[in-house]
Scaffold this active site. Structure first.
Site, PDB file in Angstrom:
ATOM      1  N   HIS A  52       2.232  -7.019  16.048  1.00 14.25           N
ATOM      2  CA  HIS A  52       1.501  -7.514  16.449  1.00 14.25           C
ATOM      3  C   HIS A  52       1.210  -8.535  16.263  1.00 14.25           C
ATOM      4  O   HIS A  52       1.395  -9.544  15.966  1.00 14.25           O
ATOM      5  CB  HIS A  52      -0.089  -6.641  14.901  1.00 14.25           C
ATOM      6  CG  HIS A  52       0.193  -7.489  13.714  1.00 14.25           C
ATOM      7  ND1 HIS A  52       1.428  -6.620  13.361  1.00 14.25           N
ATOM      8  CD2 HIS A  52      -1.093  -8.937  13.638  1.00 14.25           C
ATOM      9  CE1 HIS A  52       0.745  -7.926  12.176  1.00 14.25           C
ATOM     10  NE2 HIS A  52       0.248  -8.523  12.437  1.00 14.25           N
ATOM     11  N   HIS A  68       1.306 -16.062  18.059  1.00 11.62           N
ATOM     12  CA  HIS A  68       2.431 -14.952  17.979  1.00 11.62           C
ATOM     13  C   HIS A  68       2.475 -13.643  17.285  1.00 11.62           C
ATOM     14  O   HIS A  68       1.926 -13.487  17.027  1.00 11.62           O
ATOM     15  CB  HIS A  68       3.593 -16.287  17.087  1.00 11.62           C
ATOM     16  CG  HIS A  68       3.662 -16.321  15.040  1.00 11.62           C
ATOM     17  ND1 HIS A  68       2.362 -16.925  15.029  1.00 11.62           N
ATOM     18  CD2 HIS A  68       3.675 -15.837  14.452  1.00 11.62           C
ATOM     19  CE1 HIS A  68       2.714 -16.984  13.355  1.00 11.62           C
ATOM     20  NE2 HIS A  68       3.383 -15.413  13.098  1.00 11.62           N
TER      21      HIS A  68
END
Length: 189
Positions: free
Chosen positions: A37, A121
């Protein structure tokens, strides 16, 4: 008390490409398909009654949906002794705007948030203290493209410890506004 954070779910095809990076590296703890995620705002442990407040402040975020490309790899820590391996996103600006709005709402409601700089990220692997170098992995895959990530919503996740690492569950979804289609421009007067 549940541990929670806001994040963005990753499409299956992108997950598949990220999981293909998994190679035997001493000290690596690769994320599973269900763990991949993009974190926006980490909250931590909250009281059950605080979940309603978090849901309310998240509903105040107002911005159009957008797309980013998941591209490139990097490391937190030196690549010779990494702490994390991550995939980046481009462009970063719309993710940073979403983070900015959300973190401001969460802070205004009195919740503590992380104070380090935000870098969009996707964590691909975490490493133990005596991890092996990932220099060759970065040289081989550092510029790879992993696919498009449409950001049409963000999610409040719950996090609980599990046998294979943290287990994430969706508590609530928060849709973004549909992007303005050029054919839907308001009439000019």
């Amino acid at each position: 008390m549940p541990r929670v954070f806001f994040g963005v779910e990753i499409p299956s095809e992108v997950k598949k490409r990220l999981l293909a990076l998994k190679t035997p590296i001493n000290g690596a703890r690769w994320q599973s398909r269900n763990q991949l995620h993009m974190t926006l705002v980490f909250i931590g442990s909250v009281k059950d009654e605080d979940l309603d407040t978090l849901s309310y402040v998240a509903s105040l975020v107002s911005m159009p949906a957008f797309e980013v490309e998941v591209t490139g790899l990097g490391a937190f820590g030196r690549p010779e002794h990494p702490r994390n391996l991550w995939a980046g996103v481009s462009p970063e600006a719309p993710v940073a705007e979403l983070y900015g709005q959300l973190s401001a709402q969460v802070a205004a409601a009195g919740f503590e948030t992380e104070h380090r700089g935000f870098r969009p990220h996707i964590t691909v692997s975490r490493f133990r203290k005596q991890a092996a170098s990932i220099v060759s992995l970065l040289e081989e895959h550092g510029q790879d493209r992993f696919g498009v990530l449409p950001v049409t919503e963000f999610v409040l996740f719950g996090s609980a410890p599990g046998a294979g690492g943290s287990v994430y569950t969706v508590i609530e979804r928060f849709p973004l506004q549909p992007p303005l289609d050029e054919t839907d421009q308001p009439d000019q007067i």
